[in-house]
Scaffold this motif. Structure first.
Motif, PDB file in Angstrom:
ATOM      1  N   GLY A  64      84.261  26.381 -43.743  1.00 38.13           N
ATOM      2  CA  GLY A  64      85.721  25.828 -43.519  1.00 38.13           C
ATOM      3  C   GLY A  64      86.516  26.739 -42.874  1.00 38.13           C
ATOM      4  N   SER A  65      86.399  27.892 -43.052  1.00 36.84           N
ATOM      5  CA  SER A  65      87.159  28.940 -42.497  1.00 36.84           C
ATOM      6  C   SER A  65      86.771  29.067 -40.845  1.00 36.84           C
ATOM      7  N   LEU A  66      85.780  28.951 -40.774  1.00 36.79           N
ATOM      8  CA  LEU A  66      85.251  28.928 -39.241  1.00 36.79           C
ATOM      9  C   LEU A  66      85.894  27.775 -38.566  1.00 36.79           C
ATOM     10  N   LEU A  67      85.819  26.449 -39.096  1.00 41.52           N
ATOM     11  CA  LEU A  67      86.362  25.494 -38.640  1.00 41.52           C
ATOM     12  C   LEU A  67      87.748  25.376 -38.506  1.00 41.52           C
ATOM     13  N   TYR A  68      88.548  25.968 -39.430  1.00 46.21           N
ATOM     14  CA  TYR A  68      89.841  26.211 -39.527  1.00 46.21           C
ATOM     15  C   TYR A  68      90.341  27.073 -38.264  1.00 46.21           C
ATOM     16  N   ALA A  69      89.587  27.992 -38.075  1.00 42.75           N
ATOM     17  CA  ALA A  69      89.948  28.723 -36.963  1.00 42.75           C
ATOM     18  C   ALA A  69      89.775  27.915 -35.612  1.00 42.75           C
ATOM     19  N   TRP A  70      88.695  27.411 -35.451  1.00 42.89           N
ATOM     20  CA  TRP A  70      88.306  26.652 -34.342  1.00 42.89           C
ATOM     21  C   TRP A  70      89.691  25.633 -33.983  1.00 42.89           C
ATOM     22  N   MET A  71      89.862  24.926 -35.135  1.00 41.56           N
ATOM     23  CA  MET A  71      90.689  23.991 -34.845  1.00 41.56           C
ATOM     24  C   MET A  71      92.259  24.550 -34.485  1.00 41.56           C
ATOM     25  N   GLU A  72      92.696  25.817 -34.852  1.00 45.81           N
ATOM     26  CA  GLU A  72      93.977  26.518 -34.618  1.00 45.81           C
ATOM     27  C   GLU A  72      93.695  27.127 -33.471  1.00 45.81           C
ATOM     28  N   LEU A  73      92.675  27.713 -32.960  1.00 47.89           N
ATOM     29  CA  LEU A  73      92.394  28.238 -31.657  1.00 47.89           C
ATOM     30  C   LEU A  73      92.519  27.169 -30.499  1.00 47.89           C
ATOM     31  N   ASN A  74      91.909  26.067 -30.623  1.00 44.17           N
ATOM     32  CA  ASN A  74      92.017  24.983 -29.613  1.00 44.17           C
ATOM     33  C   ASN A  74      93.011  23.966 -29.900  1.00 44.17           C
ATOM     34  N   ASN A  75      93.567  24.016 -30.916  1.00 48.45           N
ATOM     35  CA  ASN A  75      94.777  22.950 -31.177  1.00 48.45           C
ATOM     36  C   ASN A  75      94.160  21.688 -31.019  1.00 48.45           C
ATOM     37  N   LYS A  76      93.104  21.533 -31.813  1.00 47.43           N
ATOM     38  CA  LYS A  76      92.363  20.102 -31.774  1.00 47.43           C
ATOM     39  C   LYS A  76      92.035  19.810 -33.179  1.00 47.43           C
ATOM     40  N   GLU A  77      91.548  18.645 -33.231  1.00 47.04           N
ATOM     41  CA  GLU A  77      91.133  17.840 -34.451  1.00 47.04           C
ATOM     42  C   GLU A  77      89.584  18.372 -34.758  1.00 47.04           C
ATOM     43  N   ASN A  78      89.306  18.687 -36.181  1.00 41.31           N
ATOM     44  CA  ASN A  78      87.688  18.858 -36.743  1.00 41.31           C
ATOM     45  C   ASN A  78      86.992  18.080 -36.009  1.00 41.31           C
ATOM     46  N   PRO A  79      85.920  18.559 -35.386  1.00 40.27           N
ATOM     47  CA  PRO A  79      84.984  17.876 -34.404  1.00 40.27           C
ATOM     48  C   PRO A  79      84.301  16.898 -35.572  1.00 40.27           C
ATOM     49  N   PHE A  80      83.791  17.306 -36.698  1.00 44.42           N
ATOM     50  CA  PHE A  80      82.962  16.714 -37.516  1.00 44.42           C
ATOM     51  C   PHE A  80      83.931  15.506 -38.122  1.00 44.42           C
ATOM     52  N   PHE A  81      85.152  15.504 -38.095  1.00 47.19           N
ATOM     53  CA  PHE A  81      86.010  14.464 -38.580  1.00 47.19           C
ATOM     54  C   PHE A  81      86.428  13.325 -37.554  1.00 47.19           C
ATOM     55  N   GLU A  82      86.599  14.180 -36.247  1.00 50.74           N
ATOM     56  CA  GLU A  82      86.802  13.272 -35.094  1.00 50.74           C
ATOM     57  C   GLU A  82      85.761  12.434 -34.626  1.00 50.74           C
ATOM     58  N   TYR A  83      84.589  12.960 -34.765  1.00 52.86           N
ATOM     59  CA  TYR A  83      83.342  12.426 -34.183  1.00 52.86           C
ATOM     60  C   TYR A  83      82.411  11.989 -35.298  1.00 52.86           C
ATOM     61  N   TYR A  84      82.989  11.608 -36.318  1.00 54.11           N
ATOM     62  CA  TYR A  84      82.335  11.218 -37.586  1.00 54.11           C
ATOM     63  C   TYR A  84      81.196  10.217 -37.311  1.00 54.11           C
ATOM     64  N   ASP A  85      81.503   9.328 -36.396  1.00 54.44           N
ATOM     65  CA  ASP A  85      80.397   8.039 -36.620  1.00 54.44           C
ATOM     66  C   ASP A  85      79.221   8.716 -35.561  1.00 54.44           C
ATOM     67  N   GLN A  86      79.620   9.601 -34.703  1.00 57.87           N
ATOM     68  CA  GLN A  86      78.355  10.202 -33.842  1.00 57.87           C
ATOM     69  C   GLN A  86      77.589  11.279 -34.977  1.00 57.87           C
ATOM     70  N   LEU A  87      78.249  11.667 -36.007  1.00 59.72           N
ATOM     71  CA  LEU A  87      77.472  12.434 -36.901  1.00 59.72           C
ATOM     72  C   LEU A  87      76.732  11.449 -37.771  1.00 59.72           C
ATOM     73  N   LEU A  88      77.113  10.301 -38.116  1.00 58.34           N
ATOM     74  CA  LEU A  88      76.518   9.500 -38.988  1.00 58.34           C
ATOM     75  C   LEU A  88      75.257   8.784 -38.246  1.00 58.34           C
ATOM     76  N   ASP A  89      75.440   8.641 -36.939  1.00 59.47           N
ATOM     77  CA  ASP A  89      74.181   8.228 -35.976  1.00 59.47           C
ATOM     78  C   ASP A  89      72.982   9.292 -36.227  1.00 59.47           C
ATOM     79  N   ILE A  90      73.082  10.577 -36.264  1.00 58.21           N
ATOM     80  CA  ILE A  90      72.047  11.743 -36.435  1.00 58.21           C
ATOM     81  C   ILE A  90      71.588  11.595 -37.957  1.00 58.21           C
TER      82      ILE A  90
END
Length: 437
Positions: free
Chosen positions: A188-214
């Protein structure tokens, strides 16, 4: 008729070989089990590529299962030493091994673990991403995060922890509600840092459908991680934790629409009086999905003894409906656990799981205790050792202090209540002071 996942099979009325095995282990009607899988209340994590798997079920009406965390790190990167722990954990009847490797030969360790393990295997792909790409965290792309998940799925892991509930909305709640220990989840801390550093949405939330494909492709179970789990008694059941749990409930329904199996991860550190309410909240918000908890650790002041603090919380949590306990060792908060730490953590967690099963009247749980009680009443030491959750320690303790009379122990001797009651009930005399004839 073909199917993609255990849930897909259940919805189509198909009874898989994995369902048959689990039903037999649990002494449960396989049709009832299939219905629970269809409803999402039971999961059978069983990746299509895990050929050595002896499947287990997790969820409502089943025995509480335990998970053992292992893996290599930068400071402790000996693959062979960690594999030895895997083998011992399997001998000690752990139902799951979670590979938390974050450095070095992670792929080798993961593949070898999957190859030898009849227990289900879990991973946290987020831990592996930095080393896999040899890139700084902020430079890893959303697509690359998903590729790591797929690599783990290809290698045969049965479930993955994905912190998809820490989205921008959850992050804002976290920022507005100050915590004593912030975000203690490593992933969680790594993802939060990634989101803050890139000013982007959590990739696993944004691309949840692709995660479900896997997940659908490999029948990979999603363990929806609790990035905002409390890391201190102070932070338990706060706004961040509950906000994330609400998001996880929504993600659970989306996964079920794709026939992807789901369990929900939970706290964490929590005062003992809050545990029943937390189980109820998870089951309500996440629609009865199996609940997987770390501990809960019921006090913050016992470093070196957190296998005990977590066993206290785990037993209570399991008795109220938690389905899966992640072990905690004496080394928690201090260092990577060694082999002896691991053994102590496994035994403490198995005790907690069984105590919980007694509390929720799981079929067969009380019979084990009744058999032990009968062996004690009969002073049948070999049978007691056979039934003990840790026979090795029980035998060692007995041998360390041999009594004068084999039908007693060195604590009570001839005053042994079992010995004396047996004699009296049989109409015999007691020779408390005289030598035996």
């Amino acid at each position: 008729m073909t199917y993609t996942t255990q849930m897909d099979a259940a919805k189509k009325g198909i009874i898989t070989k994995e369902m048959e095995i689990v039903a037999k282990k649990e002494n449960m009607d396989v049709v009832i089990l299939r219905n629970l899988i269809e409803e999402g209340k039971v999961i059978i994590p069983a990746n299509k590529n895990h050929k050595s798997l002896d499947p287990e079920g997790v969820g409502e009406g089943l025995r509480t299962k335990i998970n053992v965390n292992l893996g290599i790190s930068k400071d402790c990167c000996d693959v062979e030493k960690e594999l030895e722990k895997v083998k011992v954990a399997l001998e000690m009847k752990a139902e799951a091994i979670m590979d938390l490797s974050s450095y070095g030969k992670t792929e080798e360790f993961r593949k070898r673990t999957v190859e030898i393990s009849p227990a289900m295997i879990g991973t946290v792909p987020m831990y592996d991403a930095v080393g896999f790409y040899d890139k700084e965290l902020k430079d890893i792309t959303a697509e690359e995060f998903l590729k790591v998940v797929e690599k783990h799925a290809e290698d045969g892991v049965d479930f993955v922890t994905i912190h998809a509930g820490l989205n921008r909305q959850t992050a804002e709640v976290f920022k507005r509600n100050k915590r004593l220990t912030n975000i203690v989840s490593r992933g969680g801390s790594l993802l939060y840092a990634w989101m803050e550093l890139n000013n982007k949405e959590n990739p696993f939330f944004e691309y949840y459908d692709q995660l479900l494909d896997i997940c659908e492709k490999y029948d990979l179970t999603l363990s929806l991680g609790d990035a905002c789990r409390p890391g201190s008694i102070n932070d338990a059941t706060d706004a961040s934790q509950i906000q994330e749990l609400m998001i996880l409930g929504e993600l659970t329904l989306r996964a079920w629409e794709r026939n992807v199996q789901v369990m929900i991860e939970g706290p964490g550190h929590m005062a003992i009086n809050e545990i029943p309410a937390n189980v109820l909240i998870e089951k309500k918000l996440c629609h009865g999905a199996p609940f997987y908890v770390l501990g809960p650790i019921v006090t913050d002041v016992a470093p070196g003894y957190d296998h005990i603090t977590s066993a206290i919380g785990g037993a209570l949590a399991a008795s109220h409906g938690v389905d899966f306990l992640c072990y905690v060792t004496p080394a928690e908060h201090l260092r990577l656990p060694n082999l002896e730490d691991m053994k102590e953590g496994i035994i403490a967690t198995r005790i907690a799981a069984h105590a919980g099963d007694l509390g929720k009247n799981i079929k067969g749980a009380k019979q084990w205790d009744d058999a032990m009680s009968k062996a004690r009443q009969q002073l049948d030491w070999p049978k007691m050792f056979e039934l003990a959750i840790d026979p090795e320690k029980a035998i060692r303790y007995r041998k360390e202090s041999i009594p004068a009379h084999e039908d007693s122990c060195t604590m009570c001797g001839k005053m042994c209540s079992m010995r004396n009651m047996n004699k009296i009930m049989e109409g015999k005399d007691l020779n408390m002071l005289r030598e035996d004839d």
